[in-house]
Design an enzyme around this catalytic site. Sequence first.
Site, PDB file in Angstrom:
ATOM      1  N   SER A 238       0.631  -1.537  -0.123  1.00  9.93           N
ATOM      2  CA  SER A 238       0.300  -0.120   0.070  1.00  9.93           C
ATOM      3  C   SER A 238       0.791   0.990  -0.127  1.00  9.93           C
ATOM      4  O   SER A 238       2.157   1.057   0.077  1.00  9.93           O
ATOM      5  CB  SER A 238      -0.601   0.007   1.709  1.00  9.93           C
ATOM      6  N   LYS A 239       0.510   2.630  -0.013  1.00  8.58           N
ATOM      7  CA  LYS A 239       0.989   3.845   0.106  1.00  8.58           C
ATOM      8  C   LYS A 239       1.930   3.525   0.949  1.00  8.58           C
ATOM      9  O   LYS A 239       3.427   4.246   0.856  1.00  8.58           O
ATOM     10  CB  LYS A 239       0.451   4.466   0.083  1.00  8.58           C
ATOM     11  N   ARG A 240       1.776   3.152   1.756  1.00  8.97           N
ATOM     12  CA  ARG A 240       3.055   3.279   3.212  1.00  8.97           C
ATOM     13  C   ARG A 240       4.415   2.775   2.881  1.00  8.97           C
ATOM     14  O   ARG A 240       5.563   2.857   3.367  1.00  8.97           O
ATOM     15  CB  ARG A 240       2.692   2.163   4.610  1.00  8.97           C
ATOM     16  N   HIS A 241       4.000   1.880   1.827  1.00  8.74           N
ATOM     17  CA  HIS A 241       5.455   1.450   1.379  1.00  8.74           C
ATOM     18  C   HIS A 241       5.944   2.337   0.028  1.00  8.74           C
ATOM     19  O   HIS A 241       6.871   1.527  -0.457  1.00  8.74           O
ATOM     20  CB  HIS A 241       4.870  -0.344   1.032  1.00  8.74           C
ATOM     21  N   GLY A 242       5.454   2.888  -0.060  1.00  6.62           N
ATOM     22  CA  GLY A 242       6.114   3.952  -1.119  1.00  6.62           C
ATOM     23  C   GLY A 242       5.115   4.170  -2.230  1.00  6.62           C
ATOM     24  O   GLY A 242       3.754   3.715  -2.178  1.00  6.62           O
TER      25      GLY A 242
END
Length: 472
Positions: A238-242
């Site tokens: 998800s966006k948390r990972h870039g």
Amino acid sequence: MAIVTRFPPSPTGYLHIGGARTAFFCWLFARRRQGRFILRIEDTDVERSTAESVQAILDGMAWLGLDYDEGPVYQSKRVDRYRQVIGQMLQARQAYHCYCTKDELEQMREQQRSRGGKPRYDGRCRDRREPRPGIDPVVRFKNPKAGSVVIDDLVKGRIVIRNDELDDLIIARSDGTPTYNFTVVVDDMDMGVTHVIRGDDHVNNTPRQINILAALGAQVPAYAHVPMIMGADGKRLSKRHGAVSVTQYRDEGYLPDALLNYLARLGWSHGDQEIFTREEMISLFDIREVHRNAAVFNPEKLLWLNYEYMKSADPGDLKEQGRRHFQAAGIAIDAQDNWEQVIRANQERSKTLVELVQRSAFFFRQPDGYDDKAVKKHFKGEAHAVLAALIQSLQSLADWEPAAIHDCVHSLAERLGLGLGKVAQPIRVAVAGVAVSPPIDETLAILGRDQTLSRLRAALDFIDQDNAGTVG
Ligand code: GLU
């Protein structure tokens, strides 16, 4: 058998890299077997579907070079067809109107739970003949009660689901709109899809879809459920990972082939080979070889792969792919006579197209100024003398080419009794504004005599003024 695959994204967000990988697998599978690849936009959820998402999907597919033989087909334009099939199924008693209210359903589930069972619809409206006044019914599919659904999944192997674990799925809501599982079935049937390759988050839908297909007398496609992509922490990407959207990778200067190569290698391998041309992937990729467990996304490895692609790319391709990035930096790359030399000189040092543009920009236009740190470090001491002497010797240089410039710079260093760095660095800052550039002889050769001399003179003036300022 003629192969037909499809990629059917729901346009409720950007095209994310998980989707792009699925699309690529479908595309590879179809291309390898001279099959057809269909793009279908699953936009029946009007609340969540947006025109921007559709555009992001189309842009993403075009950028990745995933061409389709049919489509984009919009489900929103096929509503009449869905209604027709629902009518047909109602008539054949393969489906029925269900008048249960929310409260009734809730009560039913409550009782099932209290008896320790799984909450699901018990089919109480199956044999109802009379409508209930005042209620707009939903339509449910009569799922077979006996037997099992067997899926020989091309990735996961055999999956068996007993029919008594499946309840009667709603295929049309009370406002008449068809539901997701139903539209997929009608489309897969109408489009003659032979292979459904999709994320394994859909694996629970498959037995339901197979039952409906069978009821309609349609050919049941082969299924391949591809494991999800995870972040390094084991959570779903998800966006948390870039960056997770395809267009973001485009905007960050990744090459589409590098991204596809990386995505293919996520969950698929061929010996220890890391780098594959598109043609190689078409000829080698086999959906049956996709690994069963989830793949872990590694942004560093993607960057490494992109760098490998950058280094070996044809400068003409980098110009094509880099055009938007040059444009963003105010550089009309097609109008530059020396674009090819500039790209060639910088591509080996650039991990992305964005970096290539940054490193190349000064060749096409005079830098706005000089980097402060570089000035402090390299425009001091002998720098003035170096630049002044260099102007003298370069002015009269017979051939403006790297070997001659190389000799000129070296003999200057010797004459002034300076190390090469002490000579090359002020020149770099003078022409590039920063202390990094390709080898100095190559840099000056590409810049040309006029630009080189005028930038060296401007640097001399700058140093003069700077000194005057310090003294005054
Ligand atoms: N619209 C579905 C999605 O975006 C596609 C599922 C399928 O491939 O059948 O997840």
